[in-house]
Design an enzyme around this catalytic site. Structure first.
Site, PDB file in Angstrom:
ATOM      1  N   ALA A  63       0.858  -1.182   0.000  1.00  0.00           N
ATOM      2  CA  ALA A  63       0.000   0.000   0.000  1.00  0.00           C
ATOM      3  C   ALA A  63       0.896   1.235   0.000  1.00  0.00           C
ATOM      4  O   ALA A  63       2.059   1.161   0.396  1.00  0.00           O
ATOM      5  CB  ALA A  63      -0.876  -0.010   1.250  1.00  0.00           C
ATOM      6  N   GLY A 102       0.463  -5.147   0.638  1.00  0.00           N
ATOM      7  CA  GLY A 102      -0.642  -5.087  -0.316  1.00  0.00           C
ATOM      8  C   GLY A 102      -0.253  -5.672  -1.669  1.00  0.00           C
ATOM      9  O   GLY A 102      -1.104  -6.185  -2.402  1.00  0.00           O
ATOM     10  N   GLU A 105      -0.797  -9.175  -1.407  1.00  0.00           N
ATOM     11  CA  GLU A 105      -2.247  -9.403  -1.367  1.00  0.00           C
ATOM     12  C   GLU A 105      -2.847  -9.349  -2.775  1.00  0.00           C
ATOM     13  O   GLU A 105      -3.750 -10.120  -3.105  1.00  0.00           O
ATOM     14  CB  GLU A 105      -2.904  -8.394  -0.419  1.00  0.00           C
ATOM     15  CG  GLU A 105      -2.487  -8.656   1.023  1.00  0.00           C
ATOM     16  CD  GLU A 105      -3.015  -7.639   2.011  1.00  0.00           C
ATOM     17  OE1 GLU A 105      -2.627  -6.466   1.895  1.00  0.00           O
ATOM     18  OE2 GLU A 105      -3.830  -8.003   2.864  1.00  0.00           O
ATOM     19  N   GLU A 125       3.826  -5.725   7.004  1.00  0.00           N
ATOM     20  CA  GLU A 125       2.945  -4.787   7.707  1.00  0.00           C
ATOM     21  C   GLU A 125       3.223  -4.737   9.200  1.00  0.00           C
ATOM     22  O   GLU A 125       3.121  -3.679   9.827  1.00  0.00           O
ATOM     23  CB  GLU A 125       1.473  -5.174   7.486  1.00  0.00           C
ATOM     24  CG  GLU A 125       0.935  -4.843   6.104  1.00  0.00           C
ATOM     25  CD  GLU A 125       1.121  -5.967   5.108  1.00  0.00           C
ATOM     26  OE1 GLU A 125       1.994  -6.832   5.340  1.00  0.00           O
ATOM     27  OE2 GLU A 125       0.406  -5.984   4.087  1.00  0.00           O
TER      28      GLU A 125
HETATM   29  N1  3HC Z   1       4.618   3.480   0.173  1.00  0.00           N
HETATM   30  C1  3HC Z   1       5.130   4.696  -0.115  1.00  0.00           C
HETATM   31  N2  3HC Z   1       6.440   4.918  -0.330  1.00  0.00           N
HETATM   32  C2  3HC Z   1       7.259   3.865  -0.274  1.00  0.00           C
HETATM   33  C3  3HC Z   1       6.804   2.573   0.031  1.00  0.00           C
HETATM   34  C4  3HC Z   1       5.413   2.397   0.251  1.00  0.00           C
HETATM   35  N3  3HC Z   1       4.896   1.196   0.514  1.00  0.00           N
HETATM   36  N4  3HC Z   1       7.861   1.736   0.031  1.00  0.00           N
HETATM   37  C5  3HC Z   1       8.937   2.475  -0.262  1.00  0.00           C
HETATM   38  N5  3HC Z   1       8.587   3.764  -0.446  1.00  0.00           N
HETATM   39  C6  3HC Z   1       9.456   4.880  -0.804  1.00  0.00           C
HETATM   40  C7  3HC Z   1      10.508   5.155   0.258  1.00  0.00           C
HETATM   41  O1  3HC Z   1      10.015   6.014   1.248  1.00  0.00           O
HETATM   42  C8  3HC Z   1      11.621   5.779  -0.562  1.00  0.00           C
HETATM   43  O2  3HC Z   1      11.263   7.114  -0.772  1.00  0.00           O
HETATM   44  P1  3HC Z   1      12.397   8.258  -0.887  1.00  0.00           P
HETATM   45  O3  3HC Z   1      13.241   7.862  -2.062  1.00  0.00           O
HETATM   46  O4  3HC Z   1      11.610   9.503  -1.068  1.00  0.00           O
HETATM   47  O5  3HC Z   1      13.156   8.206   0.412  1.00  0.00           O
HETATM   48  C9  3HC Z   1      11.524   5.054  -1.891  1.00  0.00           C
HETATM   49  O6  3HC Z   1      10.219   4.490  -1.943  1.00  0.00           O
HETATM   50  C10 3HC Z   1      12.530   3.928  -2.054  1.00  0.00           C
HETATM   51  O7  3HC Z   1      12.445   3.082  -0.916  1.00  0.00           O
HETATM   52  P2  3HC Z   1      13.757   2.456  -0.235  1.00  0.00           P
HETATM   53  O8  3HC Z   1      14.776   3.508  -0.023  1.00  0.00           O
HETATM   54  O9  3HC Z   1      13.295   1.689   0.925  1.00  0.00           O
HETATM   55  O10 3HC Z   1      14.266   1.515  -1.431  1.00  0.00           O
HETATM   56  P3  3HC Z   1      14.942   0.103  -1.356  1.00  0.00           P
HETATM   57  O11 3HC Z   1      15.212  -0.250  -2.765  1.00  0.00           O
HETATM   58  O12 3HC Z   1      16.050   0.093  -0.371  1.00  0.00           O
HETATM   59  O13 3HC Z   1      13.825  -0.899  -0.779  1.00  0.00           O
HETATM   60  C11 3HC Z   1      11.620  -1.878  -0.599  1.00  0.00           C
HETATM   61  C12 3HC Z   1      12.670  -1.173  -1.516  1.00  0.00           C
HETATM   62  C13 3HC Z   1      12.164  -3.236  -0.164  1.00  0.00           C
HETATM   63  C14 3HC Z   1      10.367  -2.042  -1.397  1.00  0.00           C
HETATM   64  C15 3HC Z   1      11.395  -1.000   0.661  1.00  0.00           C
HETATM   65  O14 3HC Z   1      11.111   0.309   0.245  1.00  0.00           O
HETATM   66  C16 3HC Z   1      10.265  -1.459   1.535  1.00  0.00           C
HETATM   67  O15 3HC Z   1      10.441  -2.361   2.313  1.00  0.00           O
HETATM   68  N6  3HC Z   1       9.108  -0.768   1.437  1.00  0.00           N
HETATM   69  C17 3HC Z   1       8.004  -0.955   2.333  1.00  0.00           C
HETATM   70  C18 3HC Z   1       7.236  -2.189   2.032  1.00  0.00           C
HETATM   71  C19 3HC Z   1       6.063  -2.298   2.970  1.00  0.00           C
HETATM   72  O16 3HC Z   1       6.160  -2.096   4.150  1.00  0.00           O
HETATM   73  N7  3HC Z   1       4.917  -2.655   2.394  1.00  0.00           N
HETATM   74  C20 3HC Z   1       3.711  -2.813   3.169  1.00  0.00           C
HETATM   75  C21 3HC Z   1       2.951  -1.531   3.142  1.00  0.00           C
HETATM   76  S1  3HC Z   1       1.547  -1.585   4.200  1.00  0.00           S
HETATM   77  C22 3HC Z   1       0.373  -2.411   3.339  1.00  0.00           C
HETATM   78  O17 3HC Z   1       0.620  -2.866   2.256  1.00  0.00           O
HETATM   79  C23 3HC Z   1      -0.975  -2.489   4.005  1.00  0.00           C
HETATM   80  C24 3HC Z   1      -1.895  -3.434   3.317  1.00  0.00           C
HETATM   81  O18 3HC Z   1      -1.805  -4.692   3.894  1.00  0.00           O
HETATM   82  C25 3HC Z   1      -3.329  -2.976   3.451  1.00  0.00           C
END
Ligand code: 3HC
Length: 684
Positions: A63, A102, A105, A125
């Site tokens: 998400a 997500g 998902e 998450e």
């Molecule tokens: N939403 C918004 N922005 C995101 C994001 C997300 N899910 N994931 C990463 N970003 C952004 C980061 O803030 C960063 O922004 P910036 O360049 O402005 O600082 C940019 O994307 C690049 O991210 P990273 O520096 O972390 O890049 P990496 O290549 O090192 O890692 C990744 C990539 C493994 C995808 C890592 O970003 C990550 O783990 N992201 C989060 C994944 C996550 O937690 N997903 C679950 C979200 S909650 C959800 O899905 C709820 C649902 O169940 C309803």
């Protein structure tokens, strides 16, 4: 803004492509685009199957976290996943990079999943204080099996594509060009009916053993202590084994909303962005180019030098490590080898990886061998004269443009830099012990450190998988500087009537991995002691004088048995009471609240001073230091975020209440006072 979702046809397969850099987060536009594409596929008679794929570095990484806390925009993610699942034509997810949260998902909503071998799949998450809230906790166990789903949801650790294939989460692994393979797969399954629908599957949950949940809780009790989200994830996965899908998702949503509304999720989501912000250097010109670091030199093969070396070796960077004597050098190299063997035994490295890493290590007694290193890190005894001498020598032999770094934890980096003819190339790289394990790296920017040197250090940190934070030159930089007032007040509290175990208990209950006295015993009470047993000016001097140096001596603030289990020490209690009497300190009952106000509030005050002096770039950097360097509970966001959540006026009021009892040189940060008065916060 251009539409992030595009479609094209390949024969009778509709390819739905997302292009939403950097990580294809499932923003409102992406969600709407996916629904529209599925609607279009269903309406088009010529389309027989659908492939959902992503451009760029990754499949949907989850998400869009930036949308959290804002008014929801339709369609919701659960609706999008349902829409994909109810598509009358087969939908295939083509996974590369990371299918997270997500994103996974969405993949679970698809009828089939195809992935490249280096893809990763996960539900992180829980690390944001949440659970997979688009049906993930109900679909994942039905597809991957309950134990795997439990593990993935409650820990947040992703699994590799091969493991996903083995547990049934991925249907096919494909080498090479992903989308054509996914299209070929879609063609193979285009006429399969009924379609495999994740939410309808019973085969993987039917025989789930209910005892597994308690066993899992027990096995992970320590890891989950204090956190709300792991338990909610466990409960949600358990519900999948007890209730029909439609009821399960209602329960999942309830749990999701409870978590989302809580302080822990807010803190953990704040921290996600704090960690990423820390890598950014304020005011850095775009033209600055980092220097190339192909070979690293380390001076000192002690615990720190050895640990630092491992980081580079594991990243494939050759290391020359220098010592003064053969014995110390052999010992150091031996410790590095042992460390790798232990990691290999735990399955973290293969034998070949260990061999490759050790092959990159060159131990030597010849200081001159550092001449061709692009970066040299000094990790010798923490003494200014020694460090100056080392840097003076280094200056004469290091090649032009080499970055010269000190691993000092307190000393003045500018003074060290002044012992060279090239202060612009000098900076501090403060690794935390054990240096191969701890994620934090304080990058200390000297008054003359060149911007490209700073950038080099920040880039390199990422390469060796550290979280780097820029700090200014001040005593103890960010982390240890904030530690000092806490330790001083903790010590004073003992004289006033608290016990080491009471103070430690309050800190552990707060969520710290250990309290100040447990930490002192572990690190060594004698660190920084003047080594003169006849000079007793503090409680610590008194303990050091009788060799109560901590765990290594079996005695410190606590007594230790042969298994290093602590118990309160009557000897220490006696020393405390005598010392208090000598110093005329009146002893009284100390409340837990006072311990919080006396030890944690001054940390916030010190953090505010660091900010007002410009020693940290931003408040969130201070939080990153304390979470990664000292184990501040991430569910409280770090000291500055925590102060914001408590209310800055509450912190100021508490400090005012305690001021008389605190160390005489305590002073308020003007920034803290101003922000409290204006009702402002440090972090957003
Ligand atoms: N939403 C918004 N922005 C995101 C994001 C997300 N899910 N994931 C990463 N970003 C952004 C980061 O803030 C960063 O922004 P910036 O360049 O402005 O600082 C940019 O994307 C690049 O991210 P990273 O520096 O972390 O890049 P990496 O290549 O090192 O890692 C990744 C990539 C493994 C995808 C890592 O970003 C990550 O783990 N992201 C989060 C994944 C996550 O937690 N997903 C679950 C979200 S909650 C959800 O899905 C709820 C649902 O169940 C309803």
């Amino acid at each position: 803004m251009t539409d992030p979702i595009s479609t094209r046809k390949h024969g009778d397969v509709l390819i739905v492509l997302s292009n939403n850099p950097p990580v294809n987060a499932l923003s409102a536009a992406v969600r709407q685009g996916l629904v529209d594409a599925i609607d279009a596929a269903e309406a088009d008679e010529a389309v027989k199957a659908v492939v959902i794929a992503c451009e760029g570095q990754t499949f949907f990484a989850g998400a869009d976290i930036t949308e959290f806390g804002k008014p929801p925009v339709m369609p919701w993610l659960p609706m999008v996943v349902d829409r994909i699942e109810t598509c009358a034509k087969p939908v295939v997810a083509a996974i590369h990079g990371t299918a997270l949260g997500g994103g996974l998902e969405i993949a679970l909503g698809c009828h089939y999943r195809v992935a490249v071998p280096d893809a990763k799949l996960g539900t992180p998450e829980v690390k944001l204080g949440l659970l997979p809230g688009a049906g993930g906790t109900q679909r994942l166990p039905r597809v991957a099996g309950v134990p795997k789903a439990l593990q993935m949801c409650a820990t947040g650790s992703p699994i590799g594509a091969k493991e996903a294939f083995d547990c049934g989460l991925v249907d096919r692994l494909v080498e090479g060009d992903l989308v054509p393979h996914a299209v070929a797969y879609a063609e193979e399954v285009r006429d399969t009916r009924p379609l495999p629908v994740s939410s309808e599957r019973q085969d993987r949950i039917a025989a789930a053993d209910p005892a597994m949940f308690d066993e899992f809780r027990k096995a992970n009790g320590r890891k989950f202590r204090g956190f709300d989200a792991p338990e909610a994830n466990i409960r949600a996965v358990k519900i999948a084994t007890e209730k029909p899908f439609v009821e399960g998702v209602i329960e999942e949503r309830k749990l999701f909303m409870e978590l989302m509304g809580g302080g822990q999720a807010r803190a953990q989501q704040y921290f996600f962005f704090a960690e990423r912000k820390a890598a950014k250097i304020e005011g850095l010109a775009e033209v600055v180019v980092p220097r190339d670091i192909r070979k690293v030199g380390i001076i000192g093969a002690g615990t720190m030098g050895g640990g630092i070396s491992i980081n580079f070796l594991s990243a494939g960077i050759p290391v020359t490590i220098v010592e003064m004597g053969q014995e110390a050098l052999d010992r150091g190299a031996g410790v590095i080898a042992k460390n790798y063997q232990a990691s290999a035994a735990k399955g973290r490295f293969t034998a070949e990886q260990v061999e490759k890493a050790m092959g990159l290590l060159s131990p030597t007694l010849d200081f001159q061998a550092l001449a061709d290193c692009d970066l040299v890190i000094e990790a010798v005894y923490e003494n200014m004269d020694v460090k100056k001498e080392v840097f003076g020598r280094l200056d004469k032999i290091a090649k032009p443009g080499a970055v010269l770094a000190s691993n000092t934890s307190y000393l003045n980096v500018d003074e060290i830099a002044a012992s060279t003819s090239r202060p612009q190339d000098v900076l501090g790289l403060h690794f935390f012990s054990p240096a191969n394990v701890m994620k934090l790296l304080e990058v200390v920017r000297g008054a003359q450190t060149a911007p490209d040197v700073l950038l080099t250090a920040m880039r390199l940190a990422k390469k060796i998988r550290k979280v780097a934070v820029v700090a200014g030159v001040c005593h103890g930089f960010i982390g240890n500087r904030i530690l000092m007032p806490r330790q001083v007040e903790a010590m004073k509290l003992l004289l006033e009537g608290a016990t080491p175990s009471q103070v430690d208990r309050v800190h552990v209950e707060f969520g710290m991995p250990m309290g100040p006295f447990q930490m002192a015993d572990l690190a060594g009470v004698d660190i920084g002691w003047h080594r003169d047993p006849s000079r007793i000016e503090s409680l610590r001097d008194a303990l050091c004088a009788i060799e109560r140096w901590g765990q290594k001596k079996g005695a410190g603030f606590y007594d230790y048995d042969e298994k290093r289990r602590p118990s309160p020490s009557p000897v220490v209690q006696d020393i405390i009471e005598k010392f208090a009497a000598e110093k005329n300190v009146e002893r009284r009952e100390i409340s837990d609240d006072e311990i919080v106000e006396r030890t944690l509030y001054p940390m916030v005050n010190e953090g505010a001073k660091i900010l007002e002096e410009g020693m940290a770039q931003r408040a969130s950097d201070i939080d990153v230091v304390w979470v990664y360097g000292y184990g501040w509970p991430v569910y409280r966001g770090g000291p500055m975020h925590w102060a914001d959540s408590v209310g800055l006026q509450t912190i100021v009021d508490g400090l005012k209440r305690q001021q008389e009892r605190m160390q005489p040189d305590f002073s308020f940060s003007q920034l803290l006072l101003d922000k409290a008065a204006k009702g402002e916060k440090f972090t957003r």
